[in-house]
Design a protein around this motif. Structure first.
Motif, PDB file in Angstrom:
ATOM      1  N   GLU A   1       0.821  -1.199   0.000  1.00 51.82           N
ATOM      2  CA  GLU A   1       0.000   0.000   0.000  1.00 51.82           C
ATOM      3  C   GLU A   1       0.861   1.258   0.000  1.00 51.82           C
ATOM      4  O   GLU A   1       1.941   1.281   0.590  1.00 51.82           O
ATOM      5  CB  GLU A   1      -0.907  -0.010   1.235  1.00 51.82           C
ATOM      6  CG  GLU A   1      -1.989   1.024   1.215  1.00 51.82           C
ATOM      7  CD  GLU A   1      -2.931   0.865   2.385  1.00 51.82           C
ATOM      8  OE1 GLU A   1      -4.062   0.391   2.166  1.00 51.82           O
ATOM      9  OE2 GLU A   1      -2.537   1.211   3.510  1.00 51.82           O
TER      10      GLU A   1
ATOM     11  N   ASP B   1     -10.061  13.066  -4.561  1.00 50.74           N
ATOM     12  CA  ASP B   1      -9.991  11.872  -5.401  1.00 50.74           C
ATOM     13  C   ASP B   1     -10.544  12.199  -6.780  1.00 50.74           C
ATOM     14  O   ASP B   1     -11.732  12.469  -6.943  1.00 50.74           O
ATOM     15  CB  ASP B   1     -10.791  10.742  -4.757  1.00 50.74           C
ATOM     16  CG  ASP B   1     -10.599   9.409  -5.450  1.00 50.74           C
ATOM     17  OD1 ASP B   1      -9.983   9.381  -6.532  1.00 50.74           O
ATOM     18  OD2 ASP B   1     -11.070   8.393  -4.898  1.00 50.74           O
TER      19      ASP B   1
ATOM     20  N   MET C   1      -0.295   2.869 -12.701  1.00 53.01           N
ATOM     21  CA  MET C   1       0.010   3.139 -11.294  1.00 53.01           C
ATOM     22  C   MET C   1       0.734   4.476 -11.151  1.00 53.01           C
ATOM     23  O   MET C   1       0.472   5.234 -10.225  1.00 53.01           O
ATOM     24  CB  MET C   1       0.851   2.007 -10.707  1.00 53.01           C
ATOM     25  CG  MET C   1       1.179   2.191  -9.240  1.00 53.01           C
ATOM     26  SD  MET C   1      -0.258   2.418  -8.165  1.00 53.01           S
ATOM     27  CE  MET C   1      -0.856   0.772  -8.070  1.00 53.01           C
TER      28      MET C   1
ATOM     29  N   ILE D   1      -1.895   7.179 -11.489  1.00 57.27           N
ATOM     30  CA  ILE D   1      -2.746   7.233 -10.296  1.00 57.27           C
ATOM     31  C   ILE D   1      -2.026   7.923  -9.148  1.00 57.27           C
ATOM     32  O   ILE D   1      -2.599   8.773  -8.449  1.00 57.27           O
ATOM     33  CB  ILE D   1      -3.207   5.813  -9.901  1.00 57.27           C
ATOM     34  CG1 ILE D   1      -4.224   5.292 -10.918  1.00 57.27           C
ATOM     35  CG2 ILE D   1      -3.793   5.798  -8.488  1.00 57.27           C
ATOM     36  CD1 ILE D   1      -4.601   3.843 -10.723  1.00 57.27           C
TER      37      ILE D   1
ATOM     38  N   MET E   1      -2.993  11.311  -7.197  1.00 55.51           N
ATOM     39  CA  MET E   1      -3.137  11.353  -5.735  1.00 55.51           C
ATOM     40  C   MET E   1      -2.362  12.533  -5.158  1.00 55.51           C
ATOM     41  O   MET E   1      -2.872  13.256  -4.290  1.00 55.51           O
ATOM     42  CB  MET E   1      -2.636  10.044  -5.118  1.00 55.51           C
ATOM     43  CG  MET E   1      -3.522   8.857  -5.358  1.00 55.51           C
ATOM     44  SD  MET E   1      -2.764   7.283  -4.882  1.00 55.51           S
ATOM     45  CE  MET E   1      -2.539   7.479  -3.133  1.00 55.51           C
TER      46      MET E   1
ATOM     47  N   MET F   1      -4.689   9.987   1.204  1.00 54.96           N
ATOM     48  CA  MET F   1      -5.231   9.013   0.258  1.00 54.96           C
ATOM     49  C   MET F   1      -4.371   7.757   0.304  1.00 54.96           C
ATOM     50  O   MET F   1      -3.158   7.829   0.442  1.00 54.96           O
ATOM     51  CB  MET F   1      -5.238   9.571  -1.170  1.00 54.96           C
ATOM     52  CG  MET F   1      -6.200  10.706  -1.370  1.00 54.96           C
ATOM     53  SD  MET F   1      -6.248  11.272  -3.069  1.00 54.96           S
ATOM     54  CE  MET F   1      -7.076   9.914  -3.839  1.00 54.96           C
ATOM     55  N   CYS F   2      -5.035   6.589   0.183  1.00 55.71           N
ATOM     56  CA  CYS F   2      -4.341   5.303   0.171  1.00 55.71           C
ATOM     57  C   CYS F   2      -4.685   4.558  -1.106  1.00 55.71           C
ATOM     58  O   CYS F   2      -5.789   4.672  -1.624  1.00 55.71           O
ATOM     59  CB  CYS F   2      -4.758   4.445   1.364  1.00 55.71           C
ATOM     60  SG  CYS F   2      -4.250   5.123   2.936  1.00 55.71           S
ATOM     61  N   LYS F   3      -3.736   3.777  -1.591  1.00 58.16           N
ATOM     62  CA  LYS F   3      -3.957   2.963  -2.786  1.00 58.16           C
ATOM     63  C   LYS F   3      -3.159   1.678  -2.643  1.00 58.16           C
ATOM     64  O   LYS F   3      -2.015   1.686  -2.212  1.00 58.16           O
ATOM     65  CB  LYS F   3      -3.511   3.731  -4.037  1.00 58.16           C
ATOM     66  CG  LYS F   3      -3.714   3.008  -5.332  1.00 58.16           C
ATOM     67  CD  LYS F   3      -5.172   2.908  -5.662  1.00 58.16           C
ATOM     68  CE  LYS F   3      -5.343   2.220  -7.010  1.00 58.16           C
ATOM     69  NZ  LYS F   3      -6.698   1.923  -7.316  1.00 58.16           N
ATOM     70  N   GLU F   4      -3.796   0.582  -3.031  1.00 56.85           N
ATOM     71  CA  GLU F   4      -3.136  -0.716  -3.001  1.00 56.85           C
ATOM     72  C   GLU F   4      -2.206  -0.840  -4.198  1.00 56.85           C
ATOM     73  O   GLU F   4      -2.527  -0.427  -5.303  1.00 56.85           O
ATOM     74  CB  GLU F   4      -4.199  -1.817  -3.045  1.00 56.85           C
ATOM     75  CG  GLU F   4      -3.701  -3.159  -2.605  1.00 56.85           C
ATOM     76  CD  GLU F   4      -4.832  -4.162  -2.506  1.00 56.85           C
ATOM     77  OE1 GLU F   4      -4.702  -5.229  -3.114  1.00 56.85           O
ATOM     78  OE2 GLU F   4      -5.837  -3.851  -1.842  1.00 56.85           O
TER      79      GLU F   4
ATOM     80  N   THR G   1       0.519   5.424   0.921  1.00 57.28           N
ATOM     81  CA  THR G   1      -0.299   6.445   1.561  1.00 57.28           C
ATOM     82  C   THR G   1       0.324   7.800   1.259  1.00 57.28           C
ATOM     83  O   THR G   1       1.515   8.005   1.510  1.00 57.28           O
ATOM     84  CB  THR G   1      -0.365   6.229   3.085  1.00 57.28           C
ATOM     85  OG1 THR G   1      -0.828   4.909   3.341  1.00 57.28           O
ATOM     86  CG2 THR G   1      -1.292   7.218   3.736  1.00 57.28           C
TER      87      THR G   1
END
Length: 182
Positions: A23, A137, A68, A71, A75, A33-36, A25
């Motif tokens: 993850e 977001d 990625m 993204i 973020m 914001m968090c993203k896997e 952050t």
């Protein structure tokens, strides 16, 4: 090779990035914001740059690397500046108003339509017909704006409905009276 995925992401001074194994952050002045992270990618922070690396090189992983990277860039932009989507309403009697954390739309139906603000989305109303959707977001802001627009999409004959600010609606010509005397 992915040209976008190879580019490093610049990290501004106001942004903190925390990396776990699965993850990422991102924290900034507008929020967190968090993203896997996909299992075939790794992230590395060097000085004030973040790089997205592939564990194995194949077509799918190259596409994931570019996605990625985009993204993560969104973020970072979201927690520093935020995103805004503007809509405008055209039509007689069309109006919008705030009702707590939701928006009330009067768009020609026999009842008002209420749309709640999910997550950290905020609404602003100007002149009763201009709506601003704000948030950190990018995907959620666009999704909420599309949901508002779908309540009453602009129609091509009179141009009435809810549209994005600056959106061009192709107008159609109405019926013509075929009054020919024989």
């Amino acid at each position: 090779m992915s040209r976008i995925g190879k580019q490093p992401v610049e990290l501004p001074d106001k942004v903190d990035v925390n990396l776990d194994e699965k993850e990422i952050t991102v924290s900034g002045p507008m929020g967190d914001m968090c993203k896997e992270i996909h299992e075939s990618l790794t992230l590395e922070v060097e000085e004030d740059q973040l790089k997205v690396k592939m564990k194995e090189d194949n077509k799918e992983t190259r596409a994931l690397q570019g996605m990625m990277r985009s993204i993560i860039d969104s973020m970072i932009e979201g927690v520093t500046e935020g995103f805004t989507r503007e809509l405008e309403m055209k039509g007689v009697g069309y109006s919008a108003s705030l009702q707590g954390n939701s928006i009330k739309l009067e768009v020609g139906y026999s009842h008002p339509v209420f749309i709640d603000a999910p997550g950290n989305i905020e609404f602003e109303i100007e002149n009763g017909t201009d709506i601003k959707v704000k948030g950190t977001d990018k995907q959620l802001v666009g999704d909420v704006a599309a949901r508002i627009r779908s309540v009453r999409e602009p129609e091509p004959y009179k141009g009435k409905g809810i549209r994005y600010k600056g959106e061009n609606i192709r107008r159609k010509e109405g019926k013509t009276a075929a009054a020919t005397t024989e």
